[in-house]
Design an enzyme around this catalytic site. Structure first.
Site, PDB file in Angstrom:
ATOM      1  N   ASP A 483       0.807  -1.214   0.000  1.00  0.00           N
ATOM      2  CA  ASP A 483       0.000   0.000   0.000  1.00  0.00           C
ATOM      3  C   ASP A 483       0.843   1.267   0.000  1.00  0.00           C
ATOM      4  O   ASP A 483       0.342   2.354  -0.275  1.00  0.00           O
ATOM      5  CB  ASP A 483      -0.840   0.045   1.287  1.00  0.00           C
ATOM      6  CG  ASP A 483      -2.173  -0.655   1.126  1.00  0.00           C
ATOM      7  OD1 ASP A 483      -2.677  -0.741   0.009  1.00  0.00           O
ATOM      8  OD2 ASP A 483      -2.705  -1.116   2.161  1.00  0.00           O
TER       9      ASP A 483
HETATM   10  C1  GLC Z   1      -0.730  -0.325   4.876  1.00  0.00           C
HETATM   11  C2  GLC Z   1       0.446   0.180   5.611  1.00  0.00           C
HETATM   12  C3  GLC Z   1       0.091   1.378   6.422  1.00  0.00           C
HETATM   13  C4  GLC Z   1      -0.618   2.402   5.553  1.00  0.00           C
HETATM   14  C5  GLC Z   1      -1.823   1.780   4.901  1.00  0.00           C
HETATM   15  C6  GLC Z   1      -2.511   2.740   3.997  1.00  0.00           C
HETATM   16  O1  GLC Z   1      -1.607  -0.898   5.747  1.00  0.00           O
HETATM   17  O2  GLC Z   1       1.006  -0.823   6.433  1.00  0.00           O
HETATM   18  O3  GLC Z   1       1.254   1.935   6.958  1.00  0.00           O
HETATM   19  O4  GLC Z   1      -0.991   3.513   6.289  1.00  0.00           O
HETATM   20  O5  GLC Z   1      -1.387   0.682   4.180  1.00  0.00           O
HETATM   21  O6  GLC Z   1      -3.629   2.145   3.393  1.00  0.00           O
HETATM   22  C1  GLC Z   2      -1.303  -3.761   5.535  1.00  0.00           C
HETATM   23  C2  GLC Z   2      -2.569  -3.773   4.732  1.00  0.00           C
HETATM   24  C3  GLC Z   2      -2.437  -4.671   3.544  1.00  0.00           C
HETATM   25  C4  GLC Z   2      -1.203  -4.342   2.768  1.00  0.00           C
HETATM   26  C5  GLC Z   2       0.014  -4.342   3.655  1.00  0.00           C
HETATM   27  C6  GLC Z   2       1.255  -3.881   2.937  1.00  0.00           C
HETATM   28  O1  GLC Z   2      -1.131  -4.986   6.159  1.00  0.00           O
HETATM   29  O2  GLC Z   2      -3.652  -4.188   5.514  1.00  0.00           O
HETATM   30  O3  GLC Z   2      -3.549  -4.552   2.711  1.00  0.00           O
HETATM   31  O4  GLC Z   2      -1.078  -5.276   1.739  1.00  0.00           O
HETATM   32  O5  GLC Z   2      -0.200  -3.485   4.735  1.00  0.00           O
HETATM   33  O6  GLC Z   2       1.227  -2.539   2.645  1.00  0.00           O
END
Ligand code: GLC
Ligand code: GLC
Length: 815
Positions: A483
Site C-alpha cells: 500500500d
Molecule cells: C498499509 C500500511 C500502512 C498504511 C496503509 C494505507 O496498511 O502498512 O502503513 O498507512 O497501508 O492504506
Molecule cells: C497492511 C494492509 C495490507 C497491505 C500491507 C502492505 O497490512 O492491511 O492490505 O497489503 O499493509 O502494505
C-alpha cells in the site's frame, strides 16, 4: 523477563504478571457482538461495526496506553484493588490472566480475598457476560464492597471522540433495580440501547462519570469508590457510565458469584417505548433471564469450548515439536478466525474508526479460515465481490455494517481484483462448491448490475490485461499489495493521504509483483472457468500466462533477483542500480510461487539473494537498504524512518511467501527456518518482542531500526492466514485441490514422524508422514488404506463420513 507461557491442555495462554511489555489482548465474540479484552481488563465492546455501533468507550493513544474497560474494584477497609491490577495498580498478592479461545479469565488476590473474573460473549447472544467469583481464603470473616464500572460510548465512535459540543448534551440513561440502561439517541433515530446489569440486588449505582470519579480524578482513584458509597447519580448529558455497588460478607472459605451483563438490545420501531420516554426493556430482560444463574453461565462456557473443539478438530498435527503444534493446532487458527471477524478494523493498533474491511485483506484472510467456516467464507466472498466495479476494479475497502465500498478511499489499487480469483479458488478447492461461480452478484452494490460470480472473476482477470504498461507488465495504479509504494501519487502536502491524493495515472508505473501474481493465479482461473462452462475463456489462459511469464523474465529480472517495479518515469525500483531500496521481498516471493524462473535457475538465485540481503535473526526485511529520506515519486514507503513498516521492517505478512517459494524449489529446511523465525511462540525475548507471544504481528522492526526485533500491530494481519497456509499446505503438505487432497510435504530434516488429522469434504484423513529425505523434498510414496497409490492425490470417492488411513514416506531422491 518471562511474562507468560502456553497451557496446551486447556488451550490457554497464561500471563503471570500484569505489567506485560504492551497490553496483551484477546477477542471475545464470534458472530455479531465483540469485545477486545486485555490482560488487565482493558478494552471495549461493539456490535457488528467498531465504528458505528460502539457500546463502550476506549481512548486510544492514552497514557497509560491501556486505560478503559470493564473494571471491578474491591474495597476492603482502606484498601481498594482490582483483580486485573489496573487501574488502581494496587500491588496484588497473586495475579493470573488466562486468554482462552473466546474467553478470558483474570484472577487477582489481595489480603486473603481472591476474585476471578471470567468473560465471554456467549454464542447466540449480543452480550459480554462476565462472572465474577470472590472467595474468602482467609480464616476470618470478611465484609467488603464490590464496585463495577464501564464507560459508555455514544455509539458512533468517531463522532463520540470529536463532536463534544453536541455530545455533552445528549447522554441519557434509565436505572431499574440492578439494571442500568444507556439510551442516548434512543429518543430519536436509534432503535437500540445498551444494558449493564448484575444478577443480584445492588446497594447503589452511579451513571454520571464525573459524579463517580470526582471531577479531577481518573479511574485509578474514583472518588465514590474510595469513599465507599456510590451516589445514585442519573446521567444527563456529559459522559454516561454504568457502575454498581454491592456489599458482600464472606465467612472463611465462602465463595460468592455475580454475573454482569453488558448487552446490545434492539427493538422494532413500533415497539420502542412502553410509556412516553420509557424504553421497552423486553430484550434486556430476555438476556438477563438467559444468564441469571451460574449453571447458565457454565453452559455457555461449555458450548463455547465445544464450538472450538469442533472447529479445531478439522486440522490437527502432532509433529513432536510442541511449539509448532501449538501454533498450528490452536493459536494460528484462532488468529485466522479473528481476522475473519475483524479484517483490519479493531485492535489495539487499529482504532475501529479507520479502515473497515479490505478487499485484498479479506480475500487473503480466506486462506486461513475457509476450512473452518466454509459457509461464512462463501458469504464473505459474495459480499466482497459486490463491492467490485463493473470495469473489474474494486473498492479498496468496505464497511462491515453497510457492506458498501468506502468512497473516501475509492479504487485504483491494481492488485485488488486478482485477489478475488485467489480467494474464490481457495474456497472451491476446500469445498468443491462450484455453484458459487454461478451466484448472481451485483457490481458496486447495484442489483441492476448483477452478474454471475464467474463474470466478476473474468473482469478481474481482464482488468489486469487491460491495464498494462510499456513493458507489457501490469500498471500499478495507486499501489499494489504494498500500500505504501505509491508510484503515481506524488504527495507533497503534509497530512494528505499518500494513496488517495491525485493519481497521475502515468500509464508508465508497472508492478512486477502484480505480474507474478497474475501468472500465479492463471491456473486457478482456468480451472474455475472450465468448471463453470467457460471453456473458451479457460482455453486462452495458458497463452496469456506464458506471455506474462516471458515479460517478467525479460523486463522484470535484475540479474540477481526480480525487480520490484518501474516508476512513473520508467525508472527501475528494487534494482541493484538504485541507491536505496535495491531489493524487495515481494516479487521474489510471488514470482517464485508462480513458478517463474524455476527452469531457468533464476528462482534459486532470487531466493539466495533474499537470504543474503534481507534475512535477519528476526525474519526477512521487506527491502534493503531502507530509504533514508522522503521520495515523492515512491510515496508512503519512504515516509517511514528506516527499518519500520514497509521501509525495511520485517513485514511478517510476506515472509511466508518466501517460505512457500522455498518449497517450490524443494527446500524444506529453509522453508521451515523462515517459518520459525517469525513464529510468535518461538520467540524467546518477550520483552524485546513486546507484543503477544501467541499471535503474529504485522511488523517486527528491521535491522536498520533503533529497536530491531520489536514487534507492532499484533492480531489483524494477513500474516496469520499466510503462515497457516505455508505451514499446513506447503511444508506439512496437505493441500486441498479441486479433485481431491494432494499430499506433498516439503519438510525440515528434524521433523521425522508426523501425524495429521484433516477433515476434508466430509471425510476424515488420518495421515502419517515419515521423513527420510532430510532437509530436501525427496521422493514420496503414498498408501491409502494400505494400498499403494500411483500419484499423490487422494481422490474423492463420492462418500462421506469415512475415515481413511494414509501413509506417506519421503525418501532421498537418488538415495
Ligand atoms: C498499509 C500500511 C500502512 C498504511 C496503509 C494505507 O496498511 O502498512 O502503513 O498507512 O497501508 O492504506
Ligand atoms: C497492511 C494492509 C495490507 C497491505 C500491507 C502492505 O497490512 O492491511 O492490505 O497489503 O499493509 O502494505
Amino acid at each position: 523477563m518471562v511474562y507468560g507461557s502456553f497451557d496446551d491442555a486447556s488451550r490457554e495462554y497464561v500471563i503471570c504478571r500484569p505489567d506485560t511489555p504492551s497490553p496483551w489482548i484477546n477477542y471475545l465474540g464470534n458472530e455479531d457482538f465483540f469485545t477486545l479484552i486485555s490482560n488487565t481488563s482493558g478494552g471495549y465492546s461493539f456490535y457488528k461495526d467498531a465504528r458505528l455501533m460502539r457500546l463502550t468507550r476506549y481512548r486510544y493513544n492514552n497514557a497509560p496506553r491501556d486505560l478503559g474497560g470493564q473494571y471491578f474494584y474491591i474495597k476492603e477497609g482502606e484498601t481498594v484493588w482490582n483483580p486485573g491490577w489496573m487501574p488502581t495498580r494496587t500491588p496484588l498478592d497473586r495475579y493470573e490472566c488466562r486468554h482462552g479461545l473466546g474467553y478470558t479469565i483474570i484472577q487477582g488476590g489481595k489480603n486473603g480475598l481472591v476474585a476471578r473474573q471470567t468473560s465471554l460473549v456467549p454464542l447466540g447472544h449480543n452480550a459480554l457476560v462476565t462472572r465474577l467469583e470472590i472467595v474468602n481464603q482467609s480464616d476470618s470473616a470478611k465484609s467488603f464492597d464490590l464496585f463495577s464500572s464501564v464507560e459508555f460510548c455514544l455509539w458512533n465512535a468517531l463522532d463520540d471522540a470529536t463532536n463534544f459540543q453536541r455530545n455533552y448534551s445528549t447522554g441519557e440513561v434509565e436505572v431499574e433495580g440492578s439494571a442500568i440502561y444507556h439510551k442516548t439517541e434512543y429518543r430519536e433515530r436509534r432503535n437500540h440501547y445498551a444494558l449493564y446489569s448484575v444478577n443480584q440486588p445492588i446497594n447503589a449505582f452511579d451513571t454520571d462519570r464525573e459524579a463517580f470519579l470526582g471531577p479531577y480524578n481518573g479511574y485509578d482513584a474514583p472518588e465514590k469508590v474510595f469513599a465507599g458509597h456510590l451516589g445514585n447519580s442519573i446521567a444527563s448529558g456529559w459522559s454516561p457510565v454504568g457502575c454498581h455497588q454491592l456489599a458482600i460478607n464472606l465467612t472463611p472459605g465462602e465463595m460468592k458469584g455475580f454475573i454482569f451483563i453488558l448487552a446490545y438490545c434492539q427493538n422494532a420501531p413500533a415497539d420502542k417505548f412502553t410509556a412516553p420516554g420509557v424504553i421497552n426493556k423486553a430484550p434486556a430482560r430476555a438476556v438477563m433471564e438467559a444468564f441469571a444463574t451460574d449453571t447458565q453461565f457454565e453452559e455457555s462456557l461449555a458450548a463455547l469450548r465445544s464450538y472450538w473443539d469442533q472447529l479445531l478438530s478439522i486440522y490437527q498435527v502432532s509433529s513432536g515439536e510442541e511449539t509448532l503444534d501449538r501454533m498450528v493446532n490452536v493459536w494460528n487458527q484462532y488468529q485466522c478466525m479473528v481476522t475473519f471477524n475483524m479484517s483490519r478494523s479493531a485492535s489495539y493498533y487499529e482504532s475501529g474508526i479507520g479502515r473497515g474491511m479490505g478487499f485484498r485483506d479479506s480475500t487473503q484472510d480466506l486462506l486461513g479460515f475457509v476450512h473452518l467456516i466454509p459457509e461464512r467464507a462463501r458469504q464473505r466472498i459474495l459480499d466482497i465481490a459486490a463491492t467490485q466495479m463493473a470495469d473489474g476494479s474494486a473498492y479498496h475497502q468496505y464497511q462491515p455494517l453497510t457492506k458498501r465500498g468506502n468512497s473516501e478511499v475509492g479504487s485504483g489499487f491494481n492488485d485488488d481484483p486478482l485477489w478475488l480469483i485467489f480467494g474464490v479458488a481457495a474456497y472451491v478447492k476446500e469445498t468443491g462448491d462450484t455453484s458459487i461461480l454461478d451466484a448472481m452478484v451485483p457490481f458496486d452494490n447495484d442489483p441492476e448490475q448483477a452478474e454471475p460470480l464467474y463474470e466478476h472473476l473474468r473482469r478481474s482477470f481482464r482488468y489486469t490485461l487491460a491495464n498494462l504498461g510499456p513493458h507489457g507488465l501490469p500498471l500499478i495504479g495507486r499501489a499494489d499489495w504494498n500500500d505504501c509504494l505509491n508510484l503515481n501519487c506524488f504527495s507533497n502536502k503534509p497530512g494528505e493521504s499518500f494513496q488517495t491524493t491525485a493519481n497521475y495515472e502515468s500509464g508508465v508505473a508497472e508492478s512486477v509483483f502484480i505480474a507474478g501474481m497474475f501468472v500465479g493465479v492463471c491456473d486457478d482461473y482456468a480451472a474455475l472457468m472450465s468448471r463453470c462452462g467457460q471453456a473458451v475463456e479457460a482455453g486462452e489462459v495458458p497463452k496469456l500466462k506464458e506471455q506474462m511469464r516471458r515479460r517478467v523474465l525479460k523486463s522484470g529480472w535484475d540479474g540477481e533477483w526480480f525487480l520490484r517495479a518501474f516508476d512513473a518515469h520508467g525508472k527501475k525500483v528494487g534494482s541493484h542500480e538504485c541507491g536505496e531500496g535495491q531489493i524487495y521481498i515481494e516479487p521474489q516471493g510471488f514470482c517464485v510461487m508462480a513458478g517463474i524462473g524455476i527452469e531457468e535457475g533464476l528462482a534459486k538465485k532470487a531466493l539466495d539473494a533474499v537470504w543474503q540481503r534481507l534475512m535477519s535473526v528476526h525474519g526477512i526485511a521487506l527491502l534493503t537498504p531502507p530509504y533514508s529520506r522522503y521520495y515523492p515519486h515512491l510515496g508512503e514507503i519512504s515516509s517511514y524512518p528506516p527499518g519500520y513498516k514497509e521501509n525495511g521492517g520485517i513485514f511478517c505478512h510476506n515472509n511466508p511467501w518466501v517460505a512457500i517459494a522455498e518449497t517450490e524449489l524443494g527446500h524444506g529446511g529453509r522453508a521451515y527456518e523462515i517459518y520459525r523465525r517469525i513464529s510468535p511462540a518461538h520467540i524467546e525475548d518477550q520483552s524485546l518482542h513486546l507484543t503477544e507471544p501467541y499471535v503474529y504481528s504485522q511488523m517486527i522492526a528491521g535491522p536498520f531500526a533503533p529497536r530491531f526485533g520489536q514487534a507492532k500491530n499484533s492480531w489483524l494481519t494477513g500474516t496469520a492466514a499466510w503462515c497457516f497456509h505455508a505451514i499446513t499446505q506447503s511444508i506439512l503438505g496437505v493441500k486441498p485441490r479441486y479433485d481431491g487432497l494432494l499430499i506433498d510435504p516439503c519438510l525440515p530434516a528434524f521433523l521425522r514422524v508426523m501425524h495429521i488429522t484433516r477433515r476434508f469434504r466430509g471425510n476424515t484423513y488420518l495421515i502419517d508422514i515419515q521423513n527420510h529425505a532430510g532437509d530436501e523434498k525427496g521422493k514420496l510414496s503414498l498408501t491409502l488404506e494400505g494400498k499403494k497409490m500411483a500419484g499423490n492425490v487422494l481422490p474423492l470417492t463420492g462418500e462421506t463420513g469415512k475415515v481413511y488411513r494414509v501413509e506417506a514416506v519421503l525418501t532421498k531422491t537418488g538415495g
